[in-house]
Design an enzyme around this catalytic site. Sequence first.
Site, PDB file in Angstrom:
ATOM      1  N   SER A 134       0.826  -1.197   0.000  1.00  0.00           N
ATOM      2  CA  SER A 134       0.000   0.000   0.000  1.00  0.00           C
ATOM      3  C   SER A 134       0.871   1.262   0.000  1.00  0.00           C
ATOM      4  O   SER A 134       1.635   1.495  -0.932  1.00  0.00           O
ATOM      5  CB  SER A 134      -0.960  -0.032   1.196  1.00  0.00           C
ATOM      6  OG  SER A 134      -1.953   0.949   1.092  1.00  0.00           O
TER       7      SER A 134
ATOM      8  N   ASP B 105      -9.800  -4.521  -4.612  1.00  0.00           N
ATOM      9  CA  ASP B 105      -9.246  -3.546  -3.672  1.00  0.00           C
ATOM     10  C   ASP B 105     -10.148  -2.321  -3.598  1.00  0.00           C
ATOM     11  O   ASP B 105     -10.315  -1.600  -4.585  1.00  0.00           O
ATOM     12  CB  ASP B 105      -7.842  -3.142  -4.126  1.00  0.00           C
ATOM     13  CG  ASP B 105      -7.053  -2.424  -3.037  1.00  0.00           C
ATOM     14  OD1 ASP B 105      -7.679  -1.721  -2.224  1.00  0.00           O
ATOM     15  OD2 ASP B 105      -5.816  -2.553  -3.015  1.00  0.00           O
TER      16      ASP B 105
ATOM     17  N   HIS C 273      -7.837  -5.330  -0.223  1.00  0.00           N
ATOM     18  CA  HIS C 273      -6.652  -4.588   0.223  1.00  0.00           C
ATOM     19  C   HIS C 273      -5.951  -5.348   1.345  1.00  0.00           C
ATOM     20  O   HIS C 273      -5.930  -4.939   2.506  1.00  0.00           O
ATOM     21  CB  HIS C 273      -7.039  -3.186   0.677  1.00  0.00           C
ATOM     22  CG  HIS C 273      -5.886  -2.235   0.712  1.00  0.00           C
ATOM     23  ND1 HIS C 273      -5.203  -1.834  -0.414  1.00  0.00           N
ATOM     24  CD2 HIS C 273      -5.270  -1.605   1.746  1.00  0.00           C
ATOM     25  CE1 HIS C 273      -4.246  -0.997  -0.081  1.00  0.00           C
ATOM     26  NE2 HIS C 273      -4.260  -0.845   1.234  1.00  0.00           N
TER      27      HIS C 273
END
Length: 284
Positions: free
Chosen positions: A156, A227, A260
């Site tokens: 991320s 995501d 995610h």
Amino acid sequence: MPLYAKLIFGVCRCHCLIKISGQYSGSSMSFTGASMGSVAGTARRAFEFGQTYVVKPKGKHQATIVWLHGLGDNGSSWSSLLETLPLPNIKWICPTAPQRPITLFGGFPSTAWFDVNDLSENAIDDNEGLDASAAYVASLLATEPPHIKLGVGGFSMGAATSLYSTTCFVHGKYENGNSYPVNLSAAVGLSGWLPCAKTLTSKLEGVEGAVNRATSLPILLCHGKGDDVVPYNYGEKSSQKLRSCGFQDVVFKSYTSLGHYTIPEEMDEVCGWLTSKLGLEGKS
């Protein structure tokens, strides 16, 4: 936490020590805007980085990778996971980002490698924060033995910082003009994006050695189509931008149902790719 638990924004805010190979590791370091050569016209900021967690290689030490966590997390979450991977020749260094006010959170503080005002293509890049974190990552790699291959990776926001570090390496310097001091051999980004993408083409154009560095640096990007934090198309566009700027060895892997977080299939891909690209002796 479970081995492949979700590693998402805000999942962990603790700053405890972690036991590594029978010892406890807990170092911190501060960088200031002045030492980072802050951009003229901006306020100088001090960045106090948190605990660093080291996973020592279980076999012959052939590579060292600095792995960066996501927004709101810390280095211990990923060191626990990386320690289980069948990559005995890699030393993992997992630092913890500074606590800083985040514009996206209305100024609420969180561990973050740089400030974020929006998760969109129109977001304003925090060049000073990016430079400070990229310089900190390079300082962790700079003390490794000369024969060891060096890499960066992350999840991320950590992936974004790692990709920014690769552009600094190819450019030969940070945004503030200071020289980038280490030679990278690989970069990995999971569920991330490429900061400063809009200016990358002009930044690298005409820079001596940039073409060769971009051509020879392998990059692995992985992103889930499910995501809902960092949209899939951010990762896809990042890979396309890198290729258009001369990065010829870019692999982009997509996962249909992945959100995610990370899954064993994705980490298996990372293991196989690193073993191949870094010429590691094999899995344990």
